[in-house]
Design an enzyme around this catalytic site. Structure first.
Site, short mmCIF file in Angstrom:
data_model
loop_
_atom_site.label_atom_id
_atom_site.label_comp_id
_atom_site.label_asym_id
_atom_site.label_seq_id
_atom_site.Cartn_x
_atom_site.Cartn_y
_atom_site.Cartn_z
N GLU A 234 0.84 -1.21 0.00
CA GLU A 234 0.00 0.00 0.00
C GLU A 234 0.87 1.26 0.00
O GLU A 234 0.53 2.26 -0.64
CB GLU A 234 -0.93 -0.03 1.23
N THR B 73 -4.13 9.95 -4.47
CA THR B 73 -4.17 9.89 -3.01
C THR B 73 -3.19 10.91 -2.41
O THR B 73 -3.52 11.61 -1.44
CB THR B 73 -3.80 8.48 -2.53
#
Lengths: 307, 307
Positions: free
Chosen positions: B129, B182
């Site tokens: 991630e 993000t």
């Protein structure tokens, strides 16, 4: 309907480490007693206060102000006399003013035949609390009126959640005899906090609620952290770090500032551990030459009691 | 032990309004498929990616990075080939990278005979991630691996709580075809937030956890508020305010940004309402001339599935 009622209005612990302004729990064997009587004369009279020197004028007394807020709504064609046997020292940080504010409205509601629900009583009691703290808060009122652990979801509109209370949970409180004014304890807090620490705090609040629901004492322990408020307020409480370190070392689940202090609370699994924690707390303040009072209490699951 | 496994790795919704960086839930019928095979050759090879154009080099692919993190610990004397049938569009805000990162470590753990628990798998997946988001987060990984609603109590040490999932809860997702990175969505957030709004946020997180435990849809609805992050990030999502207003008006329990967007999620009680919410969302983006995809899904209570 009866014309007179005697109640026990308990002390409470607000904030509970991670839950600044929202969490609280109710104590079982520390609290004021109040006797409230119907009188033909309208309005509120405070006829007796024993224990501490507090104003008899209802407009200057939290019990009077909250009672008057209720009467303004209820408009009965009679009034009430209040006697207060104050055992919770004002300014000790375990909800002294909230006990008075909640007790008077709870008792009057009983004598009126319970026209108001507990959320409505919270609203009246908050009027009294505002006299003491300068702002309308419910974090001590909610546990006094609802019992157990409470979460103040919102003050406007008033929304209080009653959380489950694990059966083996005991609180230990030490009240060092120093004075901290709620207003001052608020004034030293920052207006802004780092987003990062806020995230840690709300992770802990969520975890604490989950721990109460699942009877998970280990999780409860790890959620009882305050990364936002304690770093500021602990400076007002002598030997706070030592008390916290020593109580956690011997096995307390958590230790933090009760409300805005100066009382310090610890939570333990089981009465024996809570008593051991009390001894540790007492030793530290005894050696430091600070006068103190301690209490060990089960969590009171129901709040104010009719005697 | 088998030599090959096929899995479904679900999409997930992180943050869930009040729970920035800590809350998430798992979707049921949107996700990637992955086939992982043992190979005599050591290391990780990604042999096929269908659906979206992503790097086959394991060091540049989240599934590869998380798998390599696991292998570094497990040190097997063989390796793995990964095929990814990507159905969750990268950058859509419903945990595309987490599905890949979680899926590869889940599958490899199965093929190794489950030496690692779900908390340990979370740690490996977080390494993957980090490649996508620039930071190690678990708020999409936790719901993919644990299923249902999850609360990331802490990333260091990793502590994930699995929360209860009310049975009648359905999610509606709309993914408008715009790109939000993000990293950018993080960069527009303030470092500091007002203490007052932080208090509101942690009251809501606590309330949401209580609502999940008590199956209280009304409380869940009133807790699904984001006073901290949404005011910043909604500016990145066209027509967000309209979508939110209209979906709440027809009866959605809550509506917010999924992860860092651009997907928007709503939660509803019952499938019918979730479908009505989908229609409202579609109409708004259709009229605005924005290409979109929608999903309606039950909350997936178990996470990644072996097919």
């Amino acid at each position: 309907m009866r014309n007179e009622i005697k109640i026990f209005s308990p002390a409470t612990v607000a904030n509970v480490s991670c839950g600044f302004d929202v969490l609280g729990f109710c104590l079982d064997n520390i609290g004021d007693e109040m006797i409230i009587k119907k009188t033909p004369q309208k309005g509120i009279r405070i006829t007796k206060i024993e224990g501490y020197d507090l104003p008899l004028n209802p407009l200057e007394n939290v019990a009077g102000v909250s009672a008057l807020a209720l009467l303004e709504e209820a408009k009965p064609n009679f009034g009430f006399e209040i006697e207060i046997y104050k055992k919770i020292k004002p300014g000790s940080g375990i909800g002294s003013s909230s006990a008075s504010a909640s007790g008077s409205v709870f008792a009057i509601n009983e004598l009126l035949g319970k026209p108001y629900n507990t959320h409505q009583l919270t609203a009246f009691a908050m009027k009294g609390e505002a006299l003491a703290s300068g702002a309308e808060h419910a974090d001590n009122i909610a546990p006094a009126l609802f019992g157990g652990f409470t979460l103040v979801k919102s003050c406007n509109p008033i929304s209080i959640l009653k959380l489950p209370t694990p059966a083996a949970l005991y609180a230990t409180i030490i009240h060092p005899e120093i004075e901290i004014k709620t207003r001052h304890a608020r004034s030293i807090l920052p207006d802004q906090i780092p987003l990062k620490t806020a995230i840690t705090q709300w992770a802990n609040v969520g975890s604490l609620v989950h721990a109460l629901h699942t009877n998970n004492y280990q999780l409860l322990s790890s959620a009882l952290q305050d990364v936002v408020i304690e770093p500021y307020r602990k400076t007002l409480i002598p030997h706070f770090d030592t008390v916290k370190k020593q109580t956690l070392r011997i096995g307390a689940l958590g230790c933090g500032i009760s409300g805005s202090g100066p009382s310090v609370f610890a939570l333990s699994e089981g009465l024996e551990m809570a008593k051991n924690v009390e001894k540790v707390m007492r030793d530290i303040y005894f050696r430091a030459g600070i006068t103190f009072t301690t209490y060990v209490s089960k969590i009171n699951p129901t709040g104010i009691k009719i005697l």
